[in-house]
Design a protein around this motif. Structure first.
Motif, PDB file in Angstrom:
ATOM      1  N   LEU A 107       0.982  -1.037  -0.120  1.00 11.10           N
ATOM      2  CA  LEU A 107       0.057   0.024   0.151  1.00 11.10           C
ATOM      3  C   LEU A 107       0.816   1.218   0.036  1.00 11.10           C
ATOM      4  O   LEU A 107       0.512   2.148  -0.554  1.00 11.10           O
ATOM      5  CB  LEU A 107      -0.974   0.185   1.112  1.00 11.10           C
ATOM      6  N   ALA A 108       1.979   1.294   0.797  1.00  9.85           N
ATOM      7  CA  ALA A 108       2.907   2.368   0.598  1.00  9.85           C
ATOM      8  C   ALA A 108       3.515   2.563  -0.838  1.00  9.85           C
ATOM      9  O   ALA A 108       3.569   3.536  -1.037  1.00  9.85           O
ATOM     10  CB  ALA A 108       4.034   2.245   1.929  1.00  9.85           C
ATOM     11  N   PHE A 109       3.907   1.388  -1.453  1.00  6.33           N
ATOM     12  CA  PHE A 109       4.178   1.469  -2.682  1.00  6.33           C
ATOM     13  C   PHE A 109       2.974   2.210  -3.658  1.00  6.33           C
ATOM     14  O   PHE A 109       3.519   2.914  -4.485  1.00  6.33           O
ATOM     15  CB  PHE A 109       4.819   0.168  -3.366  1.00  6.33           C
ATOM     16  N   LEU A 110       1.815   1.878  -3.506  1.00  6.99           N
ATOM     17  CA  LEU A 110       0.906   2.242  -4.062  1.00  6.99           C
ATOM     18  C   LEU A 110       0.526   3.880  -4.020  1.00  6.99           C
ATOM     19  O   LEU A 110       0.547   4.555  -4.945  1.00  6.99           O
ATOM     20  CB  LEU A 110      -0.579   1.492  -3.964  1.00  6.99           C
ATOM     21  N   ALA A 111       0.859   4.131  -2.812  1.00  7.58           N
ATOM     22  CA  ALA A 111       0.616   5.512  -2.352  1.00  7.58           C
ATOM     23  C   ALA A 111       1.771   6.456  -3.089  1.00  7.58           C
ATOM     24  O   ALA A 111       1.443   7.548  -3.503  1.00  7.58           O
ATOM     25  CB  ALA A 111       0.546   5.538  -0.927  1.00  7.58           C
ATOM     26  N   ASN A 112       2.921   5.889  -2.911  1.00  3.01           N
ATOM     27  CA  ASN A 112       4.101   6.554  -3.733  1.00  3.01           C
ATOM     28  C   ASN A 112       3.893   6.758  -5.126  1.00  3.01           C
ATOM     29  O   ASN A 112       4.519   7.847  -5.618  1.00  3.01           O
ATOM     30  CB  ASN A 112       5.440   6.055  -3.281  1.00  3.01           C
ATOM     31  N   ARG A 113       3.325   5.697  -5.802  1.00  4.23           N
ATOM     32  CA  ARG A 113       2.873   6.047  -7.087  1.00  4.23           C
ATOM     33  C   ARG A 113       1.949   6.836  -7.488  1.00  4.23           C
ATOM     34  O   ARG A 113       1.532   7.052  -8.672  1.00  4.23           O
ATOM     35  CB  ARG A 113       2.688   4.620  -7.695  1.00  4.23           C
ATOM     36  N   GLY A 114       1.000   7.197  -6.431  1.00  5.82           N
ATOM     37  CA  GLY A 114      -0.325   7.946  -6.718  1.00  5.82           C
ATOM     38  C   GLY A 114      -1.444   6.955  -7.230  1.00  5.82           C
ATOM     39  O   GLY A 114      -2.372   7.676  -7.860  1.00  5.82           O
ATOM     40  N   ILE A 115      -1.285   5.902  -6.972  1.00 10.92           N
ATOM     41  CA  ILE A 115      -2.478   5.111  -7.237  1.00 10.92           C
ATOM     42  C   ILE A 115      -3.775   5.084  -6.324  1.00 10.92           C
ATOM     43  O   ILE A 115      -4.667   5.131  -6.635  1.00 10.92           O
ATOM     44  CB  ILE A 115      -2.114   3.571  -7.617  1.00 10.92           C
ATOM     45  N   MET A 116      -3.151   5.051  -5.086  1.00  8.54           N
ATOM     46  CA  MET A 116      -4.300   4.971  -4.018  1.00  8.54           C
ATOM     47  C   MET A 116      -3.598   5.655  -2.735  1.00  8.54           C
ATOM     48  O   MET A 116      -2.177   5.571  -2.592  1.00  8.54           O
ATOM     49  CB  MET A 116      -4.958   3.752  -3.664  1.00  8.54           C
ATOM     50  N   HIS A 117      -4.330   5.937  -1.657  1.00  4.75           N
ATOM     51  CA  HIS A 117      -3.982   6.255  -0.471  1.00  4.75           C
ATOM     52  C   HIS A 117      -4.675   5.853   0.677  1.00  4.75           C
ATOM     53  O   HIS A 117      -5.976   5.912   0.559  1.00  4.75           O
ATOM     54  CB  HIS A 117      -3.524   7.951  -0.596  1.00  4.75           C
ATOM     55  N   SER A 118      -4.180   5.597   1.794  1.00  2.00           N
ATOM     56  CA  SER A 118      -5.078   5.065   2.688  1.00  2.00           C
ATOM     57  C   SER A 118      -4.969   5.930   4.196  1.00  2.00           C
ATOM     58  O   SER A 118      -3.820   6.600   4.286  1.00  2.00           O
ATOM     59  CB  SER A 118      -4.810   3.639   3.411  1.00  2.00           C
ATOM     60  N   THR A 119      -6.349   6.187   4.664  1.00  2.58           N
ATOM     61  CA  THR A 119      -6.035   7.166   5.922  1.00  2.58           C
ATOM     62  C   THR A 119      -6.325   6.403   7.261  1.00  2.58           C
ATOM     63  O   THR A 119      -6.332   7.114   8.115  1.00  2.58           O
ATOM     64  CB  THR A 119      -7.261   8.398   5.681  1.00  2.58           C
TER      65      THR A 119
END
Length: 180
Positions: A107-119
């Motif tokens: 999920l951190a990888f996806l957040a760094n790529r701008g694909i998704m973000h979790s709060t």
């Protein structure tokens, strides 16, 4: 590498690992894998509604669905059940570790790529995912019950009436002695 290539690879590449699994095992665990995929989609929709995470990028035909829900999730479920089904506490322990790894690495990888973000907090995320894993395990137990019942009620199609069956020699002699 573009985000589109990453998303497509999350959808397609995991399915190639099934070449290393026996056909019977795939048939046995596929209902639970599909169940995990569908229920994960429901959880993602639920999380987007409550702003626990946001999806910024998807691929063309899957405009609202994250591709790993149709690739990685069912395949990881298949392999997890294949190796440790029947050992619930081991399953839950490995599921918790995988959920934490999914959160901190994937999920951190996806957040760094701008694909998704979790709060969501880490504890809440892992707790929700682990409850989901337990539900999938219970679903597989229910599936196993269906297969056992199906095997017990399976009848041979090569049935013959009792009159058509040849008697054994002892039974023949007993019937002849009874007539005399």
């Amino acid at each position: 590498m573009s985000n589109t290539v990453i998303l497509w690879s999350m959808l397609i590449l995991p399915w190639f690992t099934l070449f290393f699994m026996k056909k019977e095992e795939i048939k046995r665990y596929m209902p639970a894998a599909l169940f995990s995929s569908i229920t994960s989609m429901v959880v993602v929709e639920y999380g987007q509604t409550f702003h626990w995470w946001a999806v910024y990028e998807t691929i063309y035909p899957l405009r609202t669905t994250i591709p790993y829900l149709l690739g990685l999730v069912p395949i990881i479920t298949l392999w997890l059940l294949r190796f440790i089904y029947g050992h619930f506490w081991l399953y839950m322990g490995i599921d918790i570790v995988l959920n934490y790894g999914f959160l901190t690495i994937f999920l951190a990888f996806l957040a760094n790529r701008g694909i998704m973000h979790s709060t969501m907090s880490e504890l809440a995320f892992v707790s929700h995912a682990s409850v989901h894993g337990a539900i999938i395990y219970l679903f597989q137990i229910w599936q196993e019950g269906i297969f056992v019942r199906g095997e017990r009620t399976n009848f041979s199609t090569n049935l013959q009436p009792a009159v058509a069956k040849p008697l054994q020699e002892k039974q023949d002699n007993q019937q002849d002695n009874a007539k005399e």
